[in-house]
Design an enzyme around this catalytic site. Structure first.
Site, short mmCIF file in Angstrom:
data_model
loop_
_atom_site.label_atom_id
_atom_site.label_comp_id
_atom_site.label_asym_id
_atom_site.label_seq_id
_atom_site.Cartn_x
_atom_site.Cartn_y
_atom_site.Cartn_z
CB CYS A 104 -38.29 1.28 -16.71
SG CYS A 104 -37.30 0.40 -15.55
CB THR A 191 -30.85 5.00 -18.02
OG1 THR A 191 -30.80 6.10 -17.12
CG2 THR A 191 -31.01 3.72 -17.24
CE1 TYR A 296 -37.14 7.22 -12.79
CE2 TYR A 296 -35.95 8.09 -10.93
CZ TYR A 296 -36.02 7.82 -12.26
OH TYR A 296 -34.98 8.15 -13.07
CD GLU A 447 -31.58 6.31 -12.53
OE1 GLU A 447 -31.47 5.37 -11.73
OE2 GLU A 447 -31.57 6.18 -13.75
#
Ligand code: SF4
Ligand code: FE
Length: 483
Positions: A104, A191, A296, A447
């Site tokens: 993402c 990431t 998120y 995170e």
């Protein structure tokens, strides 16, 4: 090429020639390394699910460039419906992997660069947007994974990039040739870096005119000459080297972060999307922040679903599921988790069109979403551990469990309700340990706190977007005052 299968994806990773270091050693067979493999599996799930007809609505989109069927992870959102589907897709992936599935950040970077290059061109008459669309078209056709390389080391945080003692504390342009630029520096905690085909480099903060050389956005193949990776350790990561499956908690999936070093890397001009336009760095940060903070609300609620499920199962296995306080704790976890999801959906439903034609989430609501994400998983972890009991941290090892003598003792003394195998209880406790303390806690907890910007970054944006003047006027009108 078109949509890749999971196998195509693994093959494509094997063709990359990445320079990776882990535990002080160069790693050659990256994809099959036991610490890396679960993280590649998580990204592979974004390919696998896209092949399933039941998930087509969420995972497949239509390219605004070519009209072809593409994976939504390479799509530029063009409606509120697109933004909402993104959140639903991320929740689904979170439910299937119980970890960070990494793809993402690149999707949010693609959407950011699409929006901002259009705005830079409009201001300065440059041709960045056209260059970006050519790159995007390649990414969509080949169904590629991009990492988003944004966070610089930042050295002394009191100083701007150009004031740093070490000028490489922020990634910068060190040379320019007729055909392109040369960049030097590093990006931290990136990431999915090793599971990506492309790196999208973005500036990490607002810049001033003297920081011009640092105002750079571009894309490079992840195995470009001069790029090195140093793997980020995770708590309990070496359990993956033990060869078992119970003690790792989540045997198939994992997350991944790495430090990327850019040692004088050449970037062809057609892959440079910003160079020197320092006025637009804060715009990049705000737009990327809004997209990723909304993401998120999707992924973390998916992980939360797994944790709630594990907590409910362990209560069943231990015979506590009918206790009023356990049921109430599961209600509280659900309430917290659905609040995250609701925020992700809300900022998408309130999204609006950008000058580029793309759609951006509502920035105030996206920041509210992420501020909750920085808190609620921690409370959910507390509740999950409360429900699980102390065994979540005192369980003997898989080898004891498999030992002929000790195994019998553990079977006897770790038995919960008689209908449930002791082994099932051990598996679920290890999953809970993984998500709350082990490798999985990287994605679910820290995170959640620092990814897409730490809580203070959201508070700054919330203050900026709060529109207090409008609210003051509402109060004046109601109270019939004029001052
Ligand atoms: Fe995706 Fe969530 Fe991982 Fe960010 S933290 S890359 S949104 S799964
Ligand atoms: Fe993240």
């Amino acid at each position: 090429m078109g949509l890749k299968t999971k196998e195509d994806y693994f093959d494509s990773l094997r063709r990359l020639n990445l320079r990776l270091f882990m535990f002080g050693e160069r790693i050659e067979n990256i994809v099959d390394h036991p610490i890396v493999k679960p993280s590649a599996n998580s990204v592979a799930a974004t390919y696998e699910l896209a092949q399933l007809p039941e998930h087509e609505d969420l995972l497949i989109a239509s390219s605004h460039l070519a009209g072809e069927r593409i994976n939504r992870f390479t799509h530029i959102h063009h409606s509120r419906d697109d933004l909402i589907k993104k959140i639903k897709m991320l929740r689904l992936l979170g439910q299937k992997t119980a970890t960070c599935f990494q793809r993402c950040a690149g999707m949010d970077a693609l959407n950011t660069v699409s929006a901002v290059t259009f705005e830079i061109d409009r201001e300065f008459g440059t041709d960045y947007h056209q260059r970006f669309n050519a790159f995007l078209s390649y990414v969509q056709k080949e169904d590629l994974v991009c990492s988003a390389a944004m966070t610089d080391p930042r050295g002394d945080r009191r100083l701007t990039p150009s004031q740093q003692k070490d000028p490489d504390s922020y990634l910068r342009v060190v040379d320019e040739t007729a055909n392109g630029i040369v960049i030097r520096g590093a990006k931290l905690h990136i990431t999915g870096a090793l599971n990506s085909h492309e790196i999208i480099v973005l500036p990490t903060r607002a810049m001033r005119p003297e920081d011009r050389d640092y105002a750079v956005a571009c894309a490079i193949p992840s195995d470009s000459k001069g790029v090195s990776y140093i793997y980020g350790r995770q708590s309990c990561d070496t359990r993956k080297l033990e060869g078992g499956e119970i003690d790792v908690g989540n045997p198939d999936f994992g997350g991944q972060e790495a430090l990327i070093v850019f040692d004088d890397v050449f970037v062809p001009r057609e892959r440079v999307f910003m160079m020197g336009e320092h006025q637009f760095c804060s715009r990049v940060v705000e737009v990327f922040g809004a997209y990723h903070r909304s993401s998120y609300g999707g992924c973390k609620s998916g992980l939360g679903d797994v944790l709630i499920g594990a907590a409910a199962l362990i209560a069943d296995y231990q015979g506590t599921s009918q206790a009023a306080h356990i049921r109430d704790k599961l209600v509280e976890m659900t309430h917290l988790n659905e609040t995250l999801y609701a925020c992700g959906i809300a900022c998408s439903a309130e999204g609006s069109e950008l000058p580029s034609g793309g759609y951006l989430v509502d920035r105030l609501l996206a920041n509210v979403c992420k501020l909750h994400v920085g808190r609620f998983p921690f409370e959910m972890v507390r509740l999950a551990q409360d429900i699980a009991g102390g065994l979540v941290v005192t369980l003997p090892s898989e080898k004891d469990y498999k030992h002929p003598e000790l195994g019998q003792l553990l079977q006897k003394y770790l038995q919960g309700v008689p209908e449930i195998a002791t082994e099932a209880r051990v598996h679920i406790l290890r999953l809970m340990e993984n998500m709350t303390l082990g490798t999985g806690a990287v994605g679910y907890l820290t995170e959640s706190l620092h990814g897409a910007g730490s809580p203070q970054a959201q508070r700054i944006m919330i203050e900026r977007e709060a529109n207090l003047e409008h609210k003051k006027q509402l109060a004046r009108d109601i109270a019939r005052v004029e001052q």
